[in-house]
Design an enzyme around this catalytic site. Structure first.
Site, PDB file in Angstrom:
ATOM      1  N   ARG A 153      41.020  11.575 -27.137  1.00  0.00           N
ATOM      2  CA  ARG A 153      41.777  10.562 -27.865  1.00  0.00           C
ATOM      3  C   ARG A 153      43.046  10.180 -27.110  1.00  0.00           C
ATOM      4  NH1 ARG A 153      42.062  13.477 -33.648  1.00  0.00           N
ATOM      5  NH2 ARG A 153      42.456  15.216 -32.218  1.00  0.00           N
ATOM      6  N   ASP A 177      46.886   7.993 -27.318  1.00  0.00           N
ATOM      7  CA  ASP A 177      47.919   7.596 -28.263  1.00  0.00           C
ATOM      8  C   ASP A 177      48.181   6.098 -28.208  1.00  0.00           C
ATOM      9  OD1 ASP A 177      48.307  10.237 -29.044  1.00  0.00           O
ATOM     10  OD2 ASP A 177      49.830  10.588 -27.510  1.00  0.00           O
ATOM     11  N   ARG A 224      53.097  12.823 -20.924  1.00  0.00           N
ATOM     12  CA  ARG A 224      54.340  12.051 -21.059  1.00  0.00           C
ATOM     13  C   ARG A 224      55.571  12.963 -21.025  1.00  0.00           C
ATOM     14  NH1 ARG A 224      53.510   8.574 -26.269  1.00  0.00           N
ATOM     15  NH2 ARG A 224      55.691   8.013 -25.802  1.00  0.00           N
TER      16      ARG A 224
END
Length: 277
Positions: A49, A51, A213
């Site tokens: 998945r 974001d 990130r």
């Protein structure tokens, strides 16, 4: 029968991959297109998945269907019903034993950063941005401290649902793509460095929520000289999110896709790999 698809997408207009009731997602758009193509509801499962705002070079999904169509028909037919920022790149019939998530041996991410005194315009939403010159050697030294099996709690978002923070990072590669040198002698020397793109490549067995990130936030602090390379080891050892840098922008993050064993016969890359700086 079971089908596998390789899907690429720009993530800027979507609240991530996973289906949500009130906001647009990539999964919802894909499943809607599949349903129109076969005139029957289809539920997909993905390899990893992403974001909100994160892009996909080769997301891999699988689903079961009674519709028997040639592989090329799944590509062209489904793309007819998809928005312009999502496209099926390939389709393959696979055995029932194939599972896009469980069969993935590794996962790959790429982060692209524009180093420039001026913010991105044409690349807005497609690259991260720093306005200071980056030190390649310092960032690479820090990145290598993360390679191996570690507890990555310091880079884990509070909303992460992973059962364990222990993951294996197989490699981090940092490449610099030169731009055009600044030749204006009147320019402010504090900002007259050569604009360029940086490409950060990560490969691991799995990744935590916001892990890339958060690592990028630390690497860029080190690259800008705000922290020494050795600071990365201190952050890793702390096993606390408070020890790391702020989460960096999703704009330049791309899910490059999973790595599968050769027995499945699935493509390893898409043309988007070569387009990306």
């Amino acid at each position: 029968m079971r089908m596998a698809l390789g899907v690429s997408y720009q993530g800027r207009a979507y609240a991530g991959w996973q289906s949500q009731p009130t906001v647009p997602t990539v999964q919802d758009a894909l499943e809607k297109a599949l349903a129109r193509f076969v005139d029957s509801p289809i539920v997909t499962l993905c390899a990893g998945r992403t974001d909100a705002g994160v892009h996909g070079l080769m997301q891999v999904v699988h689903f079961d269907t009674h519709a028997d169509r040639p592989d090329f028909s799944w590509v062209r037919g489904v793309n007819t019903f998809l928005p312009s920022d999502i496209a099926v790149q390939w389709a393959r019939h696979v055995p029932q034993s194939f599972h896009s998530r469980a069969c993935a041996l590794r996962r790959r991410y790429v982060y692209v950063v524009l180093q420039s005194p001026v913010r991105p315009s044409l690349e807005a939403g497609a690259v991260g941005w720093v306005f200071r010159k980056l030190d390649h050697e310092a960032m690479d030294k820090a990145a290598q401290l993360l390679v191996g099996e570690h507890d990555f709690s310091s880079f884990r978002a509070s909303a992460c649902q992973a059962l364990t923070p222990v993951k294996t990072l197989y490699h981090v590669h940092i490449h610099r793509r030169p731009g055009r040198p600044v030749e204006d002698g009147r320019a402010d020397t504090r900002h007259s460095f050569e604009p360029c793109y940086w490409r950060f490549e990560f490969e691991g067995n799995a990744f935590l929520h916001h892990m890339i990130r958060n690592i990028m936030g630390c690497l860029l602090m080190i690259g800008q000289g705000l922290k020494p390379p050795e600071w990365m080891a201190q952050v890793l050892a702390a096993r606390s999110r408070d020890a790391a840098a702020p989460t960096f922008s999703p704009d330049g993050l791309y899910f490059a896709g999973p790595v599968y064993g050769p027995q499945w016969g699935l493509p390893e890359r898409t043309p988007a790999y070569d387009w990306l700086p």
